[in-house]
Design a protein around this motif. Structure first.
Motif, PDB file in Angstrom:
ATOM      1  N   GLN A  92       0.804  -1.360  -0.181  1.00  0.00           N
ATOM      2  CA  GLN A  92       0.069   0.260   0.142  1.00  0.00           C
ATOM      3  C   GLN A  92       0.678   0.962  -0.059  1.00  0.00           C
ATOM      4  O   GLN A  92       0.625   1.957  -0.159  1.00  0.00           O
ATOM      5  N   GLN A  93       2.558   1.113   0.074  1.00  0.00           N
ATOM      6  CA  GLN A  93       3.151   2.180  -0.556  1.00  0.00           C
ATOM      7  C   GLN A  93       3.014   2.665  -1.835  1.00  0.00           C
ATOM      8  O   GLN A  93       2.572   2.169  -2.958  1.00  0.00           O
ATOM      9  N   PRO A  94       2.366   4.605  -1.965  1.00  0.00           N
ATOM     10  CA  PRO A  94       1.863   4.598  -3.209  1.00  0.00           C
ATOM     11  C   PRO A  94       2.140   4.407  -3.931  1.00  0.00           C
ATOM     12  O   PRO A  94       1.828   3.716  -5.387  1.00  0.00           O
TER      13      PRO A  94
ATOM     14  N   LEU B  85      -7.083   1.874  -1.461  1.00  0.00           N
ATOM     15  CA  LEU B  85      -5.701   2.719  -1.193  1.00  0.00           C
ATOM     16  C   LEU B  85      -6.187   4.227  -1.154  1.00  0.00           C
ATOM     17  O   LEU B  85      -6.721   4.904  -0.635  1.00  0.00           O
TER      18      LEU B  85
ATOM     19  N   PRO C  21      -7.767  11.614   6.182  1.00  0.00           N
ATOM     20  CA  PRO C  21      -6.181  11.595   6.171  1.00  0.00           C
ATOM     21  C   PRO C  21      -5.843  13.150   7.976  1.00  0.00           C
ATOM     22  O   PRO C  21      -4.598  12.527   8.224  1.00  0.00           O
TER      23      PRO C  21
ATOM     24  N   ASN D 286      -3.775   7.328   8.783  1.00  0.00           N
ATOM     25  CA  ASN D 286      -2.461   7.226   8.813  1.00  0.00           C
ATOM     26  C   ASN D 286      -2.954   6.976   7.428  1.00  0.00           C
ATOM     27  O   ASN D 286      -2.453   6.753   6.544  1.00  0.00           O
TER      28      ASN D 286
ATOM     29  N   LEU E 111      -3.913   8.196   2.989  1.00  0.00           N
ATOM     30  CA  LEU E 111      -3.233   8.499   2.155  1.00  0.00           C
ATOM     31  C   LEU E 111      -4.021   9.329   2.127  1.00  0.00           C
ATOM     32  O   LEU E 111      -4.963   9.736   2.463  1.00  0.00           O
TER      33      LEU E 111
ATOM     34  N   LYS F 148      -2.516  13.328  -2.897  1.00  0.00           N
ATOM     35  CA  LYS F 148      -1.707  12.256  -3.394  1.00  0.00           C
ATOM     36  C   LYS F 148      -2.745  11.193  -3.912  1.00  0.00           C
ATOM     37  O   LYS F 148      -1.723  10.210  -4.742  1.00  0.00           O
ATOM     38  N   ARG F 149      -3.573  10.895  -3.409  1.00  0.00           N
ATOM     39  CA  ARG F 149      -4.426  10.118  -4.216  1.00  0.00           C
ATOM     40  C   ARG F 149      -5.126  10.475  -5.567  1.00  0.00           C
ATOM     41  O   ARG F 149      -5.481   9.877  -6.866  1.00  0.00           O
TER      42      ARG F 149
END
Length: 280
Positions: free
Chosen positions: A124-126, A173, A180, A184, A186, A190-191
């Motif tokens: 799930q890290q972008p 995600l 947010p 924590n 995202l 950023k999405r």
């Protein structure tokens, strides 16, 4: 063929049928046992069930037969497995259901799930999530890989399940219901950036398929097509399904995230006004 026969599996997979039955069964039991305040509303329930049934339908009905013998139907299959189905499931916010079942696991089960939790956080890290999301599409549409996957039952099922699971991870995600500002999750900016970034390579791939002069995927020539459609038309339609709908879904996702961000900003502004009082 009768209408009912189209609902029967073309290539019966006990694991697939049991997996979908288990998901719907656990969801139903949780709905019955959850407190009314935590229970999802009718709209969310319908959205979840629709997403699950769509994914099941393209994997375990006659649709699966056509997806193996027509390129454009195959692209429609992956459009549902990688985009539409996971989007509906994520938008239904099954978080209360997941918390319900997680809370009923004992300490031993929690320890067993820790490695999976670590893998989940990594995926799930972008950057990893977006590269994996686009990379799987390119990987399975690389002509030599695609040729082998369509001729191997094991590879074919691996392809479809990998697209479904990756779609669930990515769209969760994006549409994570947690704010947010207090978790924590995202950030909304950023999405939106991720949705814009993953749309570009999908559009490029789709355009390449559409404007290719020769036959890119000749496996459908080897196995034969389900319908007497010219190969060029089949490839053109498949390319368009790879090009346009995913881009439109990214735009729709951006609009949904923008709406959430504005709604949340409005709530925080109202709370601040009530707490601090009107400005003098």
């Amino acid at each position: 063929m009768s209408a009912a026969s189209y609902l029967l599996p073309y290539d019966f997979s006990p694991i697939t049928v049991l997996s979908f039955a288990l998901v719907l069964g656990l969801y139903g039991v949780a709905l019955l046992r959850l407190p009314e305040a935590d229970r999802p509303g009718p709209g969310r329930i319908i959205t979840f069930v629709a997403g699950v049934l769509l994914c099941y339908g393209v994997m375990q009905t006659r649709f699966d037969y056509y997806s193996q013998y027509m390129f454009f139907v195959h692209r429609g299959q992956h459009l549902i497995l990688h985009h539409l189905g996971p989007i509906l499931i994520a938008l239904s916010n099954p978080l209360p259901i997941l918390r319900f079942w997680y809370g009923r696991l004992g300490p031993g089960a929690h320890r067993m799930f820790r490695p999976l939790g670590l893998v989940y956080r990594i995926l799930q890290q972008p950057a990893i999530a977006s590269i994996l999301f686009v990379g799987l599409i390119y990987f399975w549409l690389w002509p030599p890989i695609h040729f082998d996957a369509m001729l191997s039952r094991q590879l074919y099922w691996l392809m479809n399940w990998s697209m479904l699971l990756d779609g669930l991870l990515f769209w969760w995600l994006i549409f994570d219901p947690r704010s947010p500002a207090i978790s924590n999750a995202l950030g909304y900016g950023k999405r939106i950036l991720l949705l814009a970034l993953v749309a570009i390579p999908q559009m490029i791939l789709g355009a390449w398929i559409v404007f290719s002069r020769g036959m890119v995927y000749d496996v459908y020539e080897v196995c034969g097509r389900a319908w007497p459609m010219p190969p060029e038309t089949d490839q053109l339609l498949g390319g368009l399904l790879t090009w346009i709908p995913p881009a439109m879904m990214s735009i729709l996702g951006i609009l949904i995230i923008l709406r959430r961000a504005m709604h949340e900003d409005g709530k925080f502004t109202s709370r601040k006004t009530v707490t601090e009082g009107p400005a003098s």
